[in-house]
Design an enzyme around this catalytic site. Structure first.
Site, PDB file in Angstrom:
ATOM      1  N   GLY A  47      33.428  57.553  33.799  1.00 22.32           N
ATOM      2  CA  GLY A  47      34.607  57.152  34.578  1.00 22.32           C
ATOM      3  C   GLY A  47      35.879  57.920  34.288  1.00 22.32           C
ATOM      4  O   GLY A  47      36.692  58.145  35.177  1.00 22.32           O
ATOM      5  N   GLU A 102      40.458  56.789  28.557  1.00 19.25           N
ATOM      6  CA  GLU A 102      39.576  55.785  29.172  1.00 19.25           C
ATOM      7  C   GLU A 102      39.991  55.540  30.619  1.00 19.25           C
ATOM      8  O   GLU A 102      41.169  55.670  30.957  1.00 19.25           O
ATOM      9  CB  GLU A 102      39.694  54.460  28.403  1.00 19.25           C
ATOM     10  N   ASP A 103      39.032  55.176  31.447  1.00 15.89           N
ATOM     11  CA  ASP A 103      39.357  54.842  32.825  1.00 15.89           C
ATOM     12  C   ASP A 103      40.017  53.467  32.918  1.00 15.89           C
ATOM     13  O   ASP A 103      41.074  53.319  33.506  1.00 15.89           O
ATOM     14  CB  ASP A 103      38.113  54.912  33.734  1.00 15.89           C
ATOM     15  N   ASP A 106      39.030  46.456  30.206  1.00 16.70           N
ATOM     16  CA  ASP A 106      38.777  45.168  30.834  1.00 16.70           C
ATOM     17  C   ASP A 106      38.791  44.108  29.723  1.00 16.70           C
ATOM     18  O   ASP A 106      39.845  43.663  29.306  1.00 16.70           O
ATOM     19  CB  ASP A 106      37.432  45.291  31.555  1.00 16.70           C
ATOM     20  N   LYS A 134      43.437  45.611  32.598  1.00 18.24           N
ATOM     21  CA  LYS A 134      43.481  44.268  33.195  1.00 18.24           C
ATOM     22  C   LYS A 134      43.809  43.294  32.071  1.00 18.24           C
ATOM     23  O   LYS A 134      42.903  42.762  31.437  1.00 18.24           O
ATOM     24  CB  LYS A 134      42.101  43.889  33.751  1.00 18.24           C
ATOM     25  N   PHE A 155      37.769  43.459  40.665  1.00 16.90           N
ATOM     26  CA  PHE A 155      36.864  44.578  40.381  1.00 16.90           C
ATOM     27  C   PHE A 155      37.267  45.761  41.249  1.00 16.90           C
ATOM     28  O   PHE A 155      37.291  45.666  42.476  1.00 16.90           O
ATOM     29  CB  PHE A 155      35.398  44.200  40.606  1.00 16.90           C
ATOM     30  N   ARG A 168      32.847  56.638  42.846  1.00 18.97           N
ATOM     31  CA  ARG A 168      33.731  57.334  41.907  1.00 18.97           C
ATOM     32  C   ARG A 168      34.576  58.383  42.626  1.00 18.97           C
ATOM     33  O   ARG A 168      35.645  58.752  42.153  1.00 18.97           O
ATOM     34  CB  ARG A 168      32.902  58.049  40.823  1.00 18.97           C
TER      35      ARG A 168
HETATM   36  P1  IMP Z   1      35.305  46.371  28.662  1.00 19.90           P
HETATM   37  O1  IMP Z   1      34.420  46.595  27.491  1.00 19.90           O
HETATM   38  O2  IMP Z   1      35.124  44.991  29.217  1.00 19.90           O
HETATM   39  O3  IMP Z   1      36.762  46.667  28.381  1.00 19.90           O
HETATM   40  O4  IMP Z   1      34.776  47.293  29.839  1.00 19.90           O
HETATM   41  C1  IMP Z   1      35.152  48.594  29.996  1.00 19.90           C
HETATM   42  C2  IMP Z   1      34.232  49.322  30.958  1.00 19.90           C
HETATM   43  O5  IMP Z   1      33.738  48.448  31.968  1.00 19.90           O
HETATM   44  C3  IMP Z   1      34.996  50.412  31.667  1.00 19.90           C
HETATM   45  O6  IMP Z   1      34.983  51.634  30.951  1.00 19.90           O
HETATM   46  C4  IMP Z   1      34.275  50.471  32.996  1.00 19.90           C
HETATM   47  O7  IMP Z   1      33.155  51.336  32.909  1.00 19.90           O
HETATM   48  C5  IMP Z   1      33.783  49.066  33.244  1.00 19.90           C
HETATM   49  N1  IMP Z   1      34.717  48.305  34.129  1.00 19.90           N
HETATM   50  C6  IMP Z   1      35.514  47.287  33.786  1.00 19.90           C
HETATM   51  N2  IMP Z   1      36.214  46.825  34.830  1.00 19.90           N
HETATM   52  C7  IMP Z   1      35.858  47.593  35.881  1.00 19.90           C
HETATM   53  C8  IMP Z   1      36.249  47.616  37.271  1.00 19.90           C
HETATM   54  O8  IMP Z   1      37.090  46.835  37.762  1.00 19.90           O
HETATM   55  N3  IMP Z   1      35.647  48.565  38.030  1.00 19.90           N
HETATM   56  C9  IMP Z   1      34.731  49.454  37.539  1.00 19.90           C
HETATM   57  N4  IMP Z   1      34.347  49.466  36.252  1.00 19.90           N
HETATM   58  C10 IMP Z   1      34.896  48.538  35.440  1.00 19.90           C
HETATM   59 MG    MG Z   2      31.343  51.991  34.432  1.00 18.68          MG
END
Ligand code: IMP
Ligand code: MG
Length: 185
Positions: A47, A102-103, A106, A134, A155, A168
């Protein structure tokens, strides 16, 4: 006529112009902060590639890049925090000034694991630059030095962010439309 790609797109949260303006600001800020230090950007595949490529071109200081691929087990739109390294760094980061790109953050679980892992390799400094965050979804606190945009708990797809590996390539960040979600999600 809507294309198949466009039909997945709900509300556009961040358009192309806003992305490029904010990334230019981040690039200028990072260039000042890291002046005189040799910067290593670590991109988290896949991402962050899109953001990383644009951000790098706004840096006015010498820098290098490397990539890591990690996967978290669990449902498609939820992170479990159990992380597996699919591709490790090519280089040794000991004593380096590392900025993780990082993209999106979450729950923070993926990044939290990654930071502990990188910290153990003893970089000189270790910071994070995330395009999106977020805050409402955060389950674990992770210090993020640079943030592009705070977004609501929706999302999102586009500009590197996928849903089932698709979308993407959209040049903006948009909410995934309800029509694109499978039943029960
Ligand atoms: P975390 O571990 O919950 O912080 O998740 C991080 C990863 O989940 C990111 O690097 C994304 O690959 C994916 N992710 C989380 N939220 C989204 C979203 O809204 N759209 C697409 N990918 C997401
Ligand atoms: Mg992903």
């Amino acid at each position: 006529m809507q294309t198949e790609l466009e039909s997945a797109v709900g509300e556009v949260l961040i358009d192309k112009e806003a992305l490029s303006a904010r990334i230019a600001e981040l690039g200028a800020e990072i260039s000042v902060d890291y002046a005189g230090r040799d910067l290593l950007l670590i991109g988290v595949l896949k991402g962050a590639v899109f953001f990383m490529a644009d951000l790098m071109r706004k840096l006015t200081i010498p820098c290098e890049v490397d990539f890591m691929a990690i996967s978290s087990y669990g449902a498609s739109t939820d992170s479990s925090g159990v992380v597996r390294i699919l591709k490790d760094l090519d280089i040794n980061i000991e004593g380096r000034h590392v900025l993780v790109v990082e993209d999106i953050i979450d729950s923070g679980l993926t990044l939290s694991y990654l930071m502990r892992n990188l910290e153990s390799r003893e970089p000189a400094t270790l910071e994070v630059c995330a395009l999106l965050t977020k805050p409402d979804r955060r389950e674990i606190e992770v210090p993020v030095r640079y943030v592009g945009f705070e977004i609501p708990n929706r999302f999102v797809i586009g500009y590197g962010l996928d849903f089932g590996e698709r979308y993407r390539n959209l040049p903006y960040v948009a909410v995934l439309s309800d029509d694109a979600l499978p039943e029960g999600l």
